[in-house]
Write a protein that holds these residues in place. Structure first.
Motif, PDB file in Angstrom:
ATOM      1  N   ILE A   1     -10.731   5.666   1.474  1.00  0.00           N
ATOM      2  CA  ILE A   1      -9.951   5.327   2.657  1.00  0.00           C
ATOM      3  C   ILE A   1      -8.556   4.943   2.205  1.00  0.00           C
ATOM      4  N   VAL A   2      -7.538   5.575   2.812  1.00  0.00           N
ATOM      5  CA  VAL A   2      -6.145   5.337   2.433  1.00  0.00           C
ATOM      6  C   VAL A   2      -5.336   5.030   3.683  1.00  0.00           C
ATOM      7  N   PHE A   3      -4.688   3.853   3.725  1.00  0.00           N
ATOM      8  CA  PHE A   3      -3.788   3.463   4.803  1.00  0.00           C
ATOM      9  C   PHE A   3      -2.376   3.355   4.244  1.00  0.00           C
ATOM     10  N   ASP A   4      -1.419   4.005   4.893  1.00  0.00           N
ATOM     11  CA  ASP A   4      -0.013   3.919   4.503  1.00  0.00           C
ATOM     12  C   ASP A   4       0.785   3.617   5.770  1.00  0.00           C
ATOM     13  N   MET A   5       1.052   2.330   6.007  1.00  0.00           N
ATOM     14  CA  MET A   5       1.637   1.894   7.261  1.00  0.00           C
ATOM     15  C   MET A   5       3.040   1.337   7.055  1.00  0.00           C
TER      16      MET A   5
ATOM     17  N   ARG B   1     -21.834  -2.708   4.961  1.00  0.00           N
ATOM     18  CA  ARG B   1     -22.008  -3.479   3.737  1.00  0.00           C
ATOM     19  C   ARG B   1     -22.464  -2.601   2.573  1.00  0.00           C
ATOM     20  N   SER B   2     -23.108  -1.474   2.877  1.00  0.00           N
ATOM     21  CA  SER B   2     -23.620  -0.590   1.833  1.00  0.00           C
ATOM     22  C   SER B   2     -22.585   0.419   1.347  1.00  0.00           C
ATOM     23  N   TRP B   3     -21.396   0.456   1.960  1.00  0.00           N
ATOM     24  CA  TRP B   3     -20.386   1.448   1.570  1.00  0.00           C
ATOM     25  C   TRP B   3     -19.787   1.086   0.225  1.00  0.00           C
ATOM     26  N   LYS B   4     -19.648   2.085  -0.682  1.00  0.00           N
ATOM     27  CA  LYS B   4     -19.206   1.836  -2.057  1.00  0.00           C
ATOM     28  C   LYS B   4     -18.054   2.763  -2.455  1.00  0.00           C
ATOM     29  N   GLY B   5     -17.128   3.015  -1.574  1.00  0.00           N
ATOM     30  CA  GLY B   5     -16.034   3.919  -1.876  1.00  0.00           C
ATOM     31  C   GLY B   5     -14.799   3.222  -2.413  1.00  0.00           C
ATOM     32  N   ALA B   6     -13.675   3.965  -2.411  1.00  0.00           N
ATOM     33  CA  ALA B   6     -12.388   3.460  -2.871  1.00  0.00           C
ATOM     34  C   ALA B   6     -11.514   3.138  -1.671  1.00  0.00           C
ATOM     35  N   LEU B   7     -10.740   2.047  -1.783  1.00  0.00           N
ATOM     36  CA  LEU B   7      -9.923   1.569  -0.671  1.00  0.00           C
ATOM     37  C   LEU B   7      -8.485   1.361  -1.137  1.00  0.00           C
ATOM     38  N   GLU B   8      -7.527   1.965  -0.401  1.00  0.00           N
ATOM     39  CA  GLU B   8      -6.112   1.809  -0.715  1.00  0.00           C
ATOM     40  C   GLU B   8      -5.363   1.430   0.554  1.00  0.00           C
ATOM     41  N   MET B   9      -4.668   0.292   0.521  1.00  0.00           N
ATOM     42  CA  MET B   9      -3.966  -0.237   1.680  1.00  0.00           C
ATOM     43  C   MET B   9      -2.495  -0.451   1.349  1.00  0.00           C
TER      44      MET B   9
ATOM     45  N   SER C   1      -0.922  -3.061  -1.405  1.00  0.00           N
ATOM     46  CA  SER C   1       0.476  -3.378  -1.706  1.00  0.00           C
ATOM     47  C   SER C   1       1.239  -3.579  -0.412  1.00  0.00           C
ATOM     48  N   THR C   2       2.249  -4.456  -0.471  1.00  0.00           N
ATOM     49  CA  THR C   2       3.093  -4.732   0.680  1.00  0.00           C
ATOM     50  C   THR C   2       4.472  -5.150   0.185  1.00  0.00           C
ATOM     51  N   VAL C   3       5.473  -4.985   1.042  1.00  0.00           N
ATOM     52  CA  VAL C   3       6.832  -5.354   0.667  1.00  0.00           C
ATOM     53  C   VAL C   3       7.092  -6.814   1.012  1.00  0.00           C
TER      54      VAL C   3
END
Length: 253
Positions: free
Chosen positions: A15-19, A84-92, A112-114
């Protein structure tokens, strides 16, 4: 405006969020699917780009070239609910919003955030990387193989850490670091900020390269047989406190 979406957790591995500007709240819940709950002004929500492709869920917000609306300013809040069972990669990523991650167990965590703050609690994964320019980093109860924390002016506060490798850096912020288990290797850099390290060790192979900063120790001795710690600073001090209680003040090593 509100928008709710759901995605199959079994087929999603990252999951990748770029806001641009949005607070992001990640929660581990008793749910079967990955759920997104989005609230914000009508224009921001309508411009939101959401895509699921090949097991990768991505959400991004384009930068808008227009004069800001001072009457109805843009805003957005995003809640991500994970099984709770999800084991993926998270990028915020977020430029100005706060990122809050409560109970995450997966492969990799990157946030990461500014100008916003980052708060992560109950983290279990292989790698964890948190970066903020001016915001505060708060990491609590983490069992991670490799941890990286960095800021420019913001403070770093981390407690109940269990990791093999730990890296940290700041320019003018202070760092308060507390480990629940001994690490194998640690490195850090600071320009003017002080660093306070608490670790359950009686011996540590610590070295400090500095202009005017000092290495202070309490309840721990500098020995080549201990875990390796390399620290570089200009004027900031590095204080290392062992786990054994001692009423004496830290003394210069």
């Amino acid at each position: 405006m509100n928008r709710n979406e759901s995605f199959p957790s079994v087929d999603t591995h990252s999951i990748v969020f770029d806001m641009v500007r949005s607070s992001i709240d990640v929660q581990s819940c008793d749910v079967e699917d990955i759920q997104l709950l989005i609230s914000g002004d009508d224009e921001s929500v309508s411009l939101l780009q959401l895509e699921w492709n090949g097991g990768r869920l991505s959400m991004s917000m384009p930068i808008r070239d227009r004069v800001p609306n001072l009457v109805s300013p843009a805003w957005m809040q995003t809640i991500l609910r994970l099984p709770r069972s999800w084991k993926g990669a998270l990028e915020m990523k977020s430029q100005s919003g706060m990122i809050s991650i409560n109970t995450f167990s997966g492969t990799d965590l990157n946030a990461s955030t500014v100008s916003g703050h980052i708060r992560a609690t109950n983290i279990t994964c292989i790698t964890c990387s948190l970066h903020a320019m001016s915001g505060i980093l708060l990491l609590e109860s983490a069992q991670v193989k490799d941890i990286r924390l960095s800021t420019v002016t913001g403070n770093i506060m981390a407690s109940s850490l269990a990791c093999e490798r730990f890296r940290c850096s700041t320019v003018s912020g202070s760092m308060e670091l507390s480990f629940s288990e001994p690490f194998q290797e640690m490195s850090g850099t600071s320009t003017t900020g002080d660093t306070h390290l608490s670790v359950p060790l009686s011996e540590i192979n610590a070295s400090l390269r500095s202009v005017t900063g000092r290495l202070l120790t309490r309840n721990v001795s500098i020995q080549e047989t201990g875990p390796v710690l390399h620290f570089t600073t200009v004027t900031g001090n590095l204080a290392i406190v062992g786990s054994m209680p001692n009423l004496t003040e830290p003394e210069e090593a």
